[in-house]
Structure formats: C-alpha cells, structure tokens
Design a protein around this motif. Sequence first.
Motif, PDB file in Angstrom:
ATOM      1  N   ASN A   1       0.859  -1.194   0.000  1.00 11.35           N
ATOM      2  CA  ASN A   1       0.000   0.000   0.000  1.00 11.35           C
ATOM      3  C   ASN A   1       0.891   1.239   0.000  1.00 11.35           C
ATOM      4  O   ASN A   1       1.142   1.851   1.034  1.00 11.35           O
ATOM      5  CB  ASN A   1      -0.958  -0.029   1.209  1.00 11.35           C
ATOM      6  N   VAL A   2       1.381   1.584  -1.195  1.00 11.75           N
ATOM      7  CA  VAL A   2       2.329   2.705  -1.332  1.00 11.75           C
ATOM      8  C   VAL A   2       1.979   3.527  -2.575  1.00 11.75           C
ATOM      9  O   VAL A   2       1.295   3.051  -3.478  1.00 11.75           O
ATOM     10  CB  VAL A   2       3.796   2.199  -1.485  1.00 11.75           C
ATOM     11  N   GLY A   3       2.470   4.768  -2.592  1.00 12.71           N
ATOM     12  CA  GLY A   3       2.399   5.547  -3.827  1.00 12.71           C
ATOM     13  C   GLY A   3       3.313   4.899  -4.845  1.00 12.71           C
ATOM     14  O   GLY A   3       4.387   4.385  -4.486  1.00 12.71           O
ATOM     15  N   SER A   4       2.936   4.944  -6.121  1.00 14.95           N
ATOM     16  CA  SER A   4       3.740   4.184  -7.096  1.00 14.95           C
ATOM     17  C   SER A   4       5.078   4.857  -7.381  1.00 14.95           C
ATOM     18  O   SER A   4       5.974   4.245  -7.965  1.00 14.95           O
ATOM     19  CB  SER A   4       2.971   3.935  -8.383  1.00 14.95           C
TER      20      SER A   4
ATOM     21  N   THR B   1      -4.660  -2.747  -8.839  1.00 12.69           N
ATOM     22  CA  THR B   1      -4.798  -1.312  -8.605  1.00 12.69           C
ATOM     23  C   THR B   1      -3.421  -0.774  -8.240  1.00 12.69           C
ATOM     24  O   THR B   1      -2.690  -1.379  -7.448  1.00 12.69           O
ATOM     25  CB  THR B   1      -5.830  -1.006  -7.499  1.00 12.69           C
ATOM     26  N   HIS B   2      -3.063   0.384  -8.823  1.00 16.08           N
ATOM     27  CA  HIS B   2      -1.668   0.842  -8.795  1.00 16.08           C
ATOM     28  C   HIS B   2      -1.678   2.352  -8.976  1.00 16.08           C
ATOM     29  O   HIS B   2      -2.522   2.898  -9.676  1.00 16.08           O
ATOM     30  CB  HIS B   2      -0.956   0.162  -9.976  1.00 16.08           C
ATOM     31  N   GLY B   3      -0.715   3.025  -8.384  1.00 13.50           N
ATOM     32  CA  GLY B   3      -0.567   4.454  -8.646  1.00 13.50           C
ATOM     33  C   GLY B   3      -0.331   4.705 -10.120  1.00 13.50           C
ATOM     34  O   GLY B   3       0.266   3.879 -10.819  1.00 13.50           O
ATOM     35  N   THR B   4      -0.770   5.862 -10.583  1.00 11.67           N
ATOM     36  CA  THR B   4      -0.658   6.137 -12.017  1.00 11.67           C
ATOM     37  C   THR B   4       0.763   6.526 -12.428  1.00 11.67           C
ATOM     38  O   THR B   4       1.123   6.388 -13.594  1.00 11.67           O
ATOM     39  CB  THR B   4      -1.614   7.271 -12.419  1.00 11.67           C
ATOM     40  N   ASP B   5       1.566   7.009 -11.464  1.00 13.82           N
ATOM     41  CA  ASP B   5       2.878   7.567 -11.830  1.00 13.82           C
ATOM     42  C   ASP B   5       3.780   6.550 -12.534  1.00 13.82           C
ATOM     43  O   ASP B   5       4.464   6.889 -13.506  1.00 13.82           O
ATOM     44  CB  ASP B   5       3.604   8.107 -10.591  1.00 13.82           C
ATOM     45  N   THR B   6       3.840   5.341 -12.024  1.00 12.74           N
ATOM     46  CA  THR B   6       4.706   4.322 -12.641  1.00 12.74           C
ATOM     47  C   THR B   6       3.918   3.098 -13.116  1.00 12.74           C
ATOM     48  O   THR B   6       4.498   2.039 -13.351  1.00 12.74           O
ATOM     49  CB  THR B   6       5.808   3.848 -11.661  1.00 12.74           C
ATOM     50  N   MET B   7       2.604   3.278 -13.255  1.00 14.39           N
ATOM     51  CA  MET B   7       1.776   2.135 -13.672  1.00 14.39           C
ATOM     52  C   MET B   7       2.254   1.547 -14.995  1.00 14.39           C
ATOM     53  O   MET B   7       2.299   0.321 -15.180  1.00 14.39           O
ATOM     54  CB  MET B   7       0.319   2.571 -13.803  1.00 14.39           C
ATOM     55  N   GLU B   8       2.636   2.414 -15.921  1.00  9.92           N
ATOM     56  CA  GLU B   8       3.030   1.907 -17.240  1.00  9.92           C
ATOM     57  C   GLU B   8       4.264   1.004 -17.148  1.00  9.92           C
ATOM     58  O   GLU B   8       4.407   0.060 -17.919  1.00  9.92           O
ATOM     59  CB  GLU B   8       3.273   3.062 -18.209  1.00  9.92           C
ATOM     60  N   GLU B   9       5.137   1.288 -16.165  1.00 14.39           N
ATOM     61  CA  GLU B   9       6.350   0.474 -16.029  1.00 14.39           C
ATOM     62  C   GLU B   9       6.050  -0.877 -15.373  1.00 14.39           C
ATOM     63  O   GLU B   9       6.521  -1.920 -15.835  1.00 14.39           O
ATOM     64  CB  GLU B   9       7.407   1.262 -15.246  1.00 14.39           C
ATOM     65  N   SER B  10       5.250  -0.865 -14.307  1.00 11.19           N
ATOM     66  CA  SER B  10       4.863  -2.154 -13.696  1.00 11.19           C
ATOM     67  C   SER B  10       4.075  -3.000 -14.689  1.00 11.19           C
ATOM     68  O   SER B  10       4.236  -4.229 -14.746  1.00 11.19           O
ATOM     69  CB  SER B  10       4.007  -1.928 -12.447  1.00 11.19           C
TER      70      SER B  10
ATOM     71  N   GLN C   1       3.689 -15.505 -17.640  1.00  5.39           N
ATOM     72  CA  GLN C   1       3.445 -16.537 -18.663  1.00  5.39           C
ATOM     73  C   GLN C   1       1.990 -16.973 -18.573  1.00  5.39           C
ATOM     74  O   GLN C   1       1.695 -17.986 -17.961  1.00  5.39           O
ATOM     75  CB  GLN C   1       4.333 -17.759 -18.433  1.00  5.39           C
ATOM     76  N   SER C   2       1.110 -16.199 -19.130  1.00 14.77           N
ATOM     77  CA  SER C   2      -0.306 -16.580 -19.093  1.00 14.77           C
ATOM     78  C   SER C   2      -1.051 -15.785 -20.154  1.00 14.77           C
ATOM     79  O   SER C   2      -0.719 -14.629 -20.411  1.00 14.77           O
ATOM     80  CB  SER C   2      -0.907 -16.262 -17.716  1.00 14.77           C
ATOM     81  N   ASP C   3      -2.063 -16.413 -20.749  1.00 10.50           N
ATOM     82  CA  ASP C   3      -2.914 -15.693 -21.702  1.00 10.50           C
ATOM     83  C   ASP C   3      -4.092 -15.026 -21.011  1.00 10.50           C
ATOM     84  O   ASP C   3      -4.884 -14.343 -21.646  1.00 10.50           O
ATOM     85  CB  ASP C   3      -3.440 -16.668 -22.768  1.00 10.50           C
ATOM     86  N   LYS C   4      -4.236 -15.287 -19.706  1.00  6.12           N
ATOM     87  CA  LYS C   4      -5.382 -14.695 -18.999  1.00  6.12           C
ATOM     88  C   LYS C   4      -5.201 -13.181 -18.878  1.00  6.12           C
ATOM     89  O   LYS C   4      -4.064 -12.700 -18.797  1.00  6.12           O
ATOM     90  CB  LYS C   4      -5.515 -15.319 -17.601  1.00  6.12           C
ATOM     91  N   PRO C   5      -6.302 -12.431 -18.803  1.00 11.08           N
ATOM     92  CA  PRO C   5      -6.187 -10.969 -18.742  1.00 11.08           C
ATOM     93  C   PRO C   5      -5.468 -10.473 -17.487  1.00 11.08           C
ATOM     94  O   PRO C   5      -5.690 -10.975 -16.383  1.00 11.08           O
ATOM     95  CB  PRO C   5      -7.650 -10.505 -18.728  1.00 11.08           C
ATOM     96  N   ILE C   6      -4.613  -9.470 -17.696  1.00 11.57           N
ATOM     97  CA  ILE C   6      -3.905  -8.774 -16.605  1.00 11.57           C
ATOM     98  C   ILE C   6      -4.215  -7.294 -16.809  1.00 11.57           C
ATOM     99  O   ILE C   6      -3.759  -6.688 -17.780  1.00 11.57           O
ATOM    100  CB  ILE C   6      -2.382  -8.992 -16.695  1.00 11.57           C
ATOM    101  N   VAL C   7      -5.006  -6.728 -15.924  1.00 16.06           N
ATOM    102  CA  VAL C   7      -5.522  -5.373 -16.139  1.00 16.06           C
ATOM    103  C   VAL C   7      -5.087  -4.462 -14.996  1.00 16.06           C
ATOM    104  O   VAL C   7      -5.449  -4.688 -13.845  1.00 16.06           O
ATOM    105  CB  VAL C   7      -7.063  -5.392 -16.236  1.00 16.06           C
ATOM    106  N   PHE C   8      -4.303  -3.450 -15.335  1.00 12.75           N
ATOM    107  CA  PHE C   8      -3.889  -2.460 -14.336  1.00 12.75           C
ATOM    108  C   PHE C   8      -4.875  -1.287 -14.390  1.00 12.75           C
ATOM    109  O   PHE C   8      -5.292  -0.866 -15.464  1.00 12.75           O
ATOM    110  CB  PHE C   8      -2.484  -1.934 -14.648  1.00 12.75           C
ATOM    111  N   THR C   9      -5.196  -0.757 -13.196  1.00  5.22           N
ATOM    112  CA  THR C   9      -6.015   0.458 -13.171  1.00  5.22           C
ATOM    113  C   THR C   9      -5.660   1.289 -11.952  1.00  5.22           C
ATOM    114  O   THR C   9      -4.897   0.854 -11.085  1.00  5.22           O
ATOM    115  CB  THR C   9      -7.521   0.131 -13.238  1.00  5.22           C
ATOM    116  N   GLY C  10      -6.194   2.489 -11.893  1.00  6.20           N
ATOM    117  CA  GLY C  10      -5.909   3.402 -10.787  1.00  6.20           C
ATOM    118  C   GLY C  10      -6.864   4.565 -10.856  1.00  6.20           C
ATOM    119  O   GLY C  10      -7.981   4.431 -11.383  1.00  6.20           O
TER     120      GLY C  10
END
Length: 326
Positions: free
Chosen positions: A53-56, A86-95, A104-113
């Motif tokens: 639970n941190v700022g990104s 759920t992730h801070g927007t500042d470095t979301m694109e990097e994570s 290694q998976s075809d299942k959806p991985i969805v980041f949001t914030g």
Amino acid sequence: MRNVCLITTGGTIASKLEPASGHVTASVTGAELRAGLHDPLDGITVTIEEFCNVGSYAIDLPLGFALARRIGEVLQDPACDGVVVTHGTDTMEESAYMADLLVQSDKPIVFTGAQYAADEPNPDGPRNIANAIRLAASQNASGLGAVVCFEQEFHAARDVTKSHTSRVDTFISAEHGKLGEVDGDRIIVHRRPVLRRNYRAEAVEQGVELIKLVMGSSDRFIRFAAENGARAIVIEGFGRGNATPAVTAAAIDAVKSGIPVVMTSRCQRGRVKPIYGSGGGKSLAEGGVIFAGDLSGPKARVLVSVLLGMGLDTDRLRKEIEYLGG
Ligand code: ASP
C-alpha cells in the motif's frame, strides 16, 4: 460465474487526506476498495489480495518484479480467470510492462488506478475498478498481455503512457492508439498487440540508468553513471535518436568499457533510427549504441533490466531490444 483476483498496491485510488499532516497517503484497504464499487458486477466474483500500500513513485524495479511474479502465481490457479491490479498512475506503465514481459499466461492482466483520491467527491477510482474487473473477466481480453484500463479505454502495456498530471483521461498510446474500450458490460477489442515476448527471469537488474538529453547536454551524467556502477544506460535523446557531441563521445566510451547503451527518443511518437553523422545517431550506432525503435525511455529501461536480469550478453540484448522496439 467468472472469478477475478483484485491485487492492490496503493496509489491515489487507495489514498486519503490525513488531516493532521495534510498529506494524501495510501491507506485504503482492498476490502474498502471493493465495498466502494457501485457496479453489482453480476456473474463475477472478486477475491482480494493486498500486495502493498504505497504511492507508485515508491515502487522500484525489484518490487515491480515481485508484483509480476505474484500476478503469475495467482493466474496459475485454474479457478482464477483474470487479475486486476490497482496501482498508482505515476509508474503504472512500467509495472504493467514488467508484467507483460514476465507473466506466462494468456489470462487478462488489467492495471487500473485513479487521478482522484478515494475521499474526494466523485472519484474516478470506483468506475475504473469496475471496468477493469469486467475486462479481466472477459474472454475477449485473453492474449492481450498486460493492459492499462482507465476512463473506459484499455491500452497495451508496451505503448501506454501517463500524458497528463491530473486529468482523468491521462493514459494514451500516443503512436499506436488504444486496444479497445469497455462500454458497460461490453468489451470491444479494436486491435491486438503483436510486438510482445515473454521471458523467464529470476531477478531484474537494478543498475539501469535513464538519462534525458536537453540542448547542450554535457557528458557528466553518462560518464558518472558509467564510472559508478551502472550496468546499462538508456538515453532519451533528440528526435530520431541523436545526442550532443559530448554525450555521443561518452556513450561510445561506455560501450567500449562493456556497458550497453540504448537510444530512445524524447519525442512522444516515432522510431529512432541512425541517420545523422557528426555526433548524431549514425555515429552512435557505429559506436555500438543499440537503437530501441519506438519504445519509450522508461519502457526500454524496464526491458533492459529484465534482459540483464536473465544474464543475456550484449548481442542477445541487442536482438531482443531491436525486435520489441519494432
Ligand atoms: N499520482 C499518483 C497516482 O495516481 C500517485 C502514485 O502514483 O501513487 O496514484
């Protein structure tokens, strides 16, 4: 019934104002985030896992790597159909790009914030989480790799970037456009990312520096990085991938001393290509600098940290970067 795992990491979406200090800090729990959703999400069950639970802005490469690993483990459960992070927007694109390269998976991985904190009037977080859960539950989203879902749109991890400091429609894929959109219970996919590869790494290399050039940049940062333990240097150079004469000489010296140097552009759109002489991109390429296509500086840095973490030599590094750079 579809099952989605919600992995929480903090960020504005989980932040509130602490009246005593006047600081906005990540403190909202995963259960509170789930309870704040107005959408009934019929037909989808959500399990919650609190990762941190941190700022990104406090997330570094090893933590991003640990997050990608955890996403991979969660997706191995046959009962799990997709993950929302759920992730801070500042470095979301990097994570998100780290996860794209490593899971290694075809299942959806969805980041949001969110851009509005959880205790602000009318925050964007609840609708973004609900849309992300619908996307992660959808079979349409399988095989897309990691995506960022924000303001009803979703974007490939490779291409997405935070474009505005405060507006809710901050995420764009400036050069290639969004992958698709979430319209209520409909998921519409407009395109599928092609330039993707998966890697198995046991660790990431932290010593990868990103140096941005400005008119007249000196060679100080490059030489300092090279002489103080950098394992690789990514340059965000001018236009097609040019550098000042001083930086060009320092970059070539770094390559000669065994430090891979990777060129990206400070332009938001377009590919780097060695064209100009007299210290331009052609001189850099002739000196062994690797050109990273249209990968942004931050994405190229994540890629290099993964590839060096796998112990790849400079030739393999070049091949992978040139492929994924397009
Ligand atoms: N402004 C950021 C956010 O939107 C802070 C962070 O990245 O944690 O979450």
